[in-house]
Design a protein around this motif. Structure first.
Motif, short mmCIF file in Angstrom:
data_model
loop_
_atom_site.label_atom_id
_atom_site.label_comp_id
_atom_site.label_asym_id
_atom_site.label_seq_id
_atom_site.Cartn_x
_atom_site.Cartn_y
_atom_site.Cartn_z
N PRO A 1 0.80 -1.23 0.00
CA PRO A 1 0.00 0.00 0.00
C PRO A 1 0.83 1.27 0.00
O PRO A 1 0.35 2.32 -0.41
CB PRO A 1 -0.83 -0.11 1.28
N ASP A 2 2.10 1.21 0.45
CA ASP A 2 2.91 2.43 0.56
C ASP A 2 3.88 2.60 -0.60
O ASP A 2 4.10 3.72 -1.06
CB ASP A 2 3.68 2.44 1.88
N GLY A 3 4.51 1.51 -1.04
CA GLY A 3 5.59 1.65 -2.00
C GLY A 3 5.25 1.42 -3.45
O GLY A 3 6.09 1.64 -4.33
N SER A 4 4.03 0.99 -3.74
CA SER A 4 3.70 0.61 -5.11
C SER A 4 3.78 1.77 -6.10
O SER A 4 4.04 1.58 -7.28
CB SER A 4 2.31 -0.02 -5.16
N SER A 5 3.57 2.98 -5.62
CA SER A 5 3.64 4.15 -6.50
C SER A 5 4.90 4.98 -6.28
O SER A 5 5.05 6.05 -6.85
CB SER A 5 2.40 5.03 -6.30
#
Length: 224
Positions: free
Chosen positions: A160-164
Motif C-alpha cells: 500500500p505504501d511503496g507501489s507508486s
C-alpha cells in the motif's frame, strides 16, 4: 473539588505519556512477487549497496526493519547486519546519513523456495533511529557473511505504501555511484516505528481551562 482537580490532572498526564506508540509506518509488502531479487551482501558481492525509498510526512523513530530474501544454499549470514539510510536528491540516493551495525536480528525460514533457493524472513530490532519528515533510501547488508554466494533482497508488488514510489537503486562501488533497478522494482519490506507524541501545549491549555472553570464553579457555590 480538589479531588476532581487531581483526577483531571491525572487523566491529562496519562494522555500525554501514552500518546507515542509503535506502529507500522511503511508497508512495501513482505510477500515476494517471485519475479526478481538483488544481491545485497558478501562474500560474493562485498561492495554492493541496495536501497528502496520511503517517505514520511512527519518525524518518525524507526525501531524495526523486516524484509524477505532468498539466500544461496552455501550462504552463512553470520552474526552482524547493517541497516543504512541515504538522503534523497532528485529521486535517487545521495549522502549516507546513518549506518547501524547490530547483532539484534533474526532469520526465519519462510517455507518454500524461489529460483531454487530457500525463502527467509529477516527482522532487525531495536534500531531507534530518528528521522525528520522527508524522503530517504534504506537498505541492509550482512557485512560479516561467509560461505558462498549472497543474500538476495526479493521484489514485491510494493504494498500500500511503496507501489507508486520510485524504483529502487543499487551501487556496485559502496555507494559512490548509483544505478536504477529494473522498471517498477519494489523490494519486500516493512518498517515499524514510533509516531511522535502531539505537542503538550494543547494538553496544558486544556488543563488550565478546566482548572479555571472548576474554580469559578467553586466560587459560585461559596457565594450561595
Amino acid at each position: 473539588m480538589s479531588n476532581i482537580i487531581r483526577l483531571v490532572f491525572s487523566l491529562l498526564l496519562i494522555l500525554q505519556v501514552s500518546s507515542a506508540h509503535a506502529a507500522l509506518i511503511w508497508d512495501n509488502n513482505l510477500t515476494p512477487d517471485g519475479f526478481n531479487g538483488r544481491a545485497t551482501s558478501p562474500p560474493a558481492f562485498p561492495d554492493i549497496r541496495v536501497t528502496d525509498d520511503v517517505s514520511f510526512t512527519q518525524s518518525m523513530t524507526i525501531t524495526e526493519f523486516h524484509f524477505t530474501t532468498v539466500d544461496d544454499n552455501g550462504f552463512n549470514p553470520s552474526n552482524l547486519i547493517e541497516f543504512y539510510v541515504y538522503s534523497n536528491l532528485a529521486g535517487q540516493p545521495d549522502s549516507l546519513l546513518n549506518t547501524i551495525s547490530t547483532s539484534n536480528f533474526s532469520r526465519t525460514a519462510a517455507g518454500g523456495t524461489l529460483f531454487g533457493r530457500p525463502v527467509y524472513n529477516y527482522s532487525i530490532l531495536g534500531l531507534n533511529l530518528d528521522l525528520t519528515a522527508d524522503t530517504y533510501w534504506i537498505g541492509y547488508r550482512l557485512s560479516n557473511a561467509s560461505g558462498s554466494g549472497t543474500s538476495w533482497w526479493m521484489t514485491s508488488d510494493g504494498g500500500p505504501d511503496g507501489s507508486s514510489s520510485s524504483t529502487g537503486f543499487f551501487s556496485l562501488d559502496s555507494g559512490n555511484t548509483w544505478n536504477a533497478e529494473g522498471n517498477g522494482w519494489h523490494h519486500a519490506f516493512t518498517l515499524y516505528g514510533e509516531v511522535p507524541a502531539p505537542s503538550s501545549i494543547p494538553l496544558i491549555t486544556s488543563f488550565l481551562f478546566v482548572i479555571t472553570l472548576l474554580r469559578r464553579l467553586q466560587n459560585k457555590s461559596v457565594k450561595k
